[in-house]
Design an enzyme around this catalytic site. Sequence first.
Site, PDB file in Angstrom:
ATOM      1  N   VAL A   1      -9.485 -38.039 -64.204  1.00 56.37           N
ATOM      2  CA  VAL A   1      -8.260 -37.929 -64.852  1.00 56.37           C
ATOM      3  C   VAL A   1      -7.639 -39.590 -64.509  1.00 56.37           C
ATOM      4  O   VAL A   1      -6.958 -39.909 -65.373  1.00 56.37           O
ATOM      5  CB  VAL A   1      -7.173 -37.066 -64.194  1.00 56.37           C
ATOM      6  CG1 VAL A   1      -5.937 -37.192 -64.422  1.00 56.37           C
ATOM      7  CG2 VAL A   1      -7.724 -35.629 -64.211  1.00 56.37           C
TER       8      VAL A   1
ATOM      9  N   HIS B   1      -9.634 -42.691 -74.460  1.00 53.76           N
ATOM     10  CA  HIS B   1      -8.213 -42.453 -74.091  1.00 53.76           C
ATOM     11  C   HIS B   1      -7.320 -43.430 -74.022  1.00 53.76           C
ATOM     12  O   HIS B   1      -6.852 -43.797 -72.719  1.00 53.76           O
ATOM     13  CB  HIS B   1      -8.227 -41.360 -72.743  1.00 53.76           C
ATOM     14  CG  HIS B   1      -6.832 -41.060 -72.365  1.00 53.76           C
ATOM     15  ND1 HIS B   1      -5.853 -40.237 -73.486  1.00 53.76           N
ATOM     16  CD2 HIS B   1      -6.173 -40.867 -71.225  1.00 53.76           C
ATOM     17  CE1 HIS B   1      -4.837 -40.000 -72.524  1.00 53.76           C
ATOM     18  NE2 HIS B   1      -5.057 -40.386 -71.301  1.00 53.76           N
TER      19      HIS B   1
ATOM     20  N   GLY C   1      -6.086 -36.510 -54.809  1.00 54.77           N
ATOM     21  CA  GLY C   1      -4.998 -36.868 -55.204  1.00 54.77           C
ATOM     22  C   GLY C   1      -3.745 -35.983 -55.422  1.00 54.77           C
ATOM     23  O   GLY C   1      -3.530 -35.123 -56.343  1.00 54.77           O
TER      24      GLY C   1
HETATM   25  N1  APR Z   1      -8.049 -41.235 -51.998  1.00 55.60           N
HETATM   26  C1  APR Z   1      -7.068 -40.187 -52.309  1.00 55.60           C
HETATM   27  N2  APR Z   1      -5.899 -40.177 -52.819  1.00 55.60           N
HETATM   28  C2  APR Z   1      -5.579 -41.401 -53.264  1.00 55.60           C
HETATM   29  C3  APR Z   1      -6.325 -42.604 -52.904  1.00 55.60           C
HETATM   30  C4  APR Z   1      -7.642 -42.332 -52.326  1.00 55.60           C
HETATM   31  N3  APR Z   1      -8.468 -43.565 -52.014  1.00 55.60           N
HETATM   32  N4  APR Z   1      -5.661 -43.809 -53.682  1.00 55.60           N
HETATM   33  C5  APR Z   1      -4.494 -43.251 -54.109  1.00 55.60           C
HETATM   34  N5  APR Z   1      -4.398 -41.756 -53.829  1.00 55.60           N
HETATM   35  C6  APR Z   1      -3.464 -41.124 -54.148  1.00 55.60           C
HETATM   36  C7  APR Z   1      -1.924 -41.765 -53.649  1.00 55.60           C
HETATM   37  O1  APR Z   1      -1.502 -41.591 -52.528  1.00 55.60           O
HETATM   38  C8  APR Z   1      -0.995 -40.749 -54.663  1.00 55.60           C
HETATM   39  O2  APR Z   1      -0.602 -39.510 -53.873  1.00 55.60           O
HETATM   40  O3  APR Z   1      -3.283 -40.897 -55.496  1.00 55.60           O
HETATM   41  C9  APR Z   1      -2.001 -40.366 -55.844  1.00 55.60           C
HETATM   42  C10 APR Z   1      -1.541 -40.769 -57.211  1.00 55.60           C
HETATM   43  O4  APR Z   1      -0.528 -40.090 -57.709  1.00 55.60           O
HETATM   44  P1  APR Z   1       0.976 -40.840 -58.289  1.00 55.60           P
HETATM   45  O5  APR Z   1       0.944 -42.300 -57.979  1.00 55.60           O
HETATM   46  O6  APR Z   1       1.933 -39.839 -58.438  1.00 55.60           O
HETATM   47  O7  APR Z   1       0.206 -41.003 -59.888  1.00 55.60           O
HETATM   48  P2  APR Z   1      -0.044 -39.782 -60.881  1.00 55.60           P
HETATM   49  O8  APR Z   1       0.983 -39.941 -61.941  1.00 55.60           O
HETATM   50  O9  APR Z   1      -0.532 -38.531 -60.258  1.00 55.60           O
HETATM   51  O10 APR Z   1      -1.264 -40.494 -61.778  1.00 55.60           O
HETATM   52  C11 APR Z   1      -2.690 -40.671 -61.193  1.00 55.60           C
HETATM   53  O11 APR Z   1      -3.823 -39.959 -63.229  1.00 55.60           O
HETATM   54  O12 APR Z   1      -2.997 -39.870 -65.172  1.00 55.60           O
HETATM   55  C12 APR Z   1      -3.630 -40.724 -64.308  1.00 55.60           C
HETATM   56  O13 APR Z   1      -2.679 -43.060 -65.018  1.00 55.60           O
HETATM   57  C13 APR Z   1      -2.846 -42.193 -64.129  1.00 55.60           C
HETATM   58  O14 APR Z   1      -4.389 -43.137 -62.913  1.00 55.60           O
HETATM   59  C14 APR Z   1      -3.241 -42.189 -62.708  1.00 55.60           C
HETATM   60  C15 APR Z   1      -3.625 -41.077 -62.145  1.00 55.60           C
END
Ligand code: APR
Length: 308
Positions: free
Chosen positions: A120, A177, A11
């Site tokens: 996370v 959490h 991610g």
């Molecule tokens: N495989 C890989 N990456 C993925 C997948 C997947 N199957 N599905 C989604 N993603 C990626 C998205 O493309 C995106 O870049 O996960 C990333 C999530 O990033 P953000 O939308 O910026 O979210 P973020 O603020 O980083 O939070 C991520 O962490 O704190 C927790 O609640 C929050 O569940 C959330 C996670």
Amino acid sequence: MLKRPKITVVGAGNVGATVAQYAALKELGDIVLTDIVEGVPQGKALDMQESAPVEGFDSLIIGTNSYEETAESDVIVITAGIARKPGMSRDDLVDTNVKVIRQVVKEVAPRSPDACFVLVTNPSDVMAQVAFRESGFAPERIIGLGGVLDSARFRTFIAQELKVSFEDVSAFVLGGHGDDMVPLARYSYVSGIPIDKLLDQATIDRLVQRARQGGAEIVNYLKTGSAYYAPGASIVAMVESIVKDKRRILPCSAYVTGQYGVNDLFLGVPVMLGKNGVEKIIEIELTDAERDALHKSADGVRHVLGKL
Ligand code: APR
């Protein structure tokens, strides 16, 4: 020759990229940043790598859309999935995020059989349980983010209230959490002085409530997503304790088997984090009210798990 630790971050969104950046700045190891969106992990990794000459770090940062490069990782931080928007609880994310976690764990677990996972993606206690089931890993190798972040928020508010250095404040938050987390004012100190010697009960209660709502407070400001600087720093503190075998005692979501009267559930408890992941779960004495609050929080995690 010394082999550098390998840290995979799944991610490359707000939290994942921040983790990669803090980990590189601390030279915790080489970093693989992966995401499903083409170009984003590559672009962010290259951009971060180009800060190395200025910042003076030598961590290598690779961005990719495949899982091949993640092989033989020591730690895998999973941030993939969706984040909260205003009005949403962490539990509202569960249906989408559970599918993402299952898919990610299927890819990363066989390639890095000796890794520790740091979950996370929210709700993180539930996602830790899902990762545990999907990976077949020993429970000690699965750790969820929770208390380090929640206590960082509580510590911030205590320091601001008292106008003292942030680094002198230590605090403890147990439980899931989520909104039912259990900030333990009784185990919170400023340079060894219990906070109830410095603050009246009404003030402590107000700070506890603000810590509980700390994530939502940021979501309400940002509107399009949730927090990532304090989460990123908290995750990197956990990763550092693992890769350097520091054996720090940190509140994390770990698999409890009877500790605190809770069985077979990932829940926020004080743990010793070292090279094997959770080296030990520490049991501290709780009052009846604190124990009841912890059990209520555990019931909340179990309730969400039951819906899966
Ligand atoms: N495989 C890989 N990456 C993925 C997948 C997947 N199957 N599905 C989604 N993603 C990626 C998205 O493309 C995106 O870049 O996960 C990333 C999530 O990033 P953000 O939308 O910026 O979210 P973020 O603020 O980083 O939070 C991520 O962490 O704190 C927790 O609640 C929050 O569940 C959330 C996670």
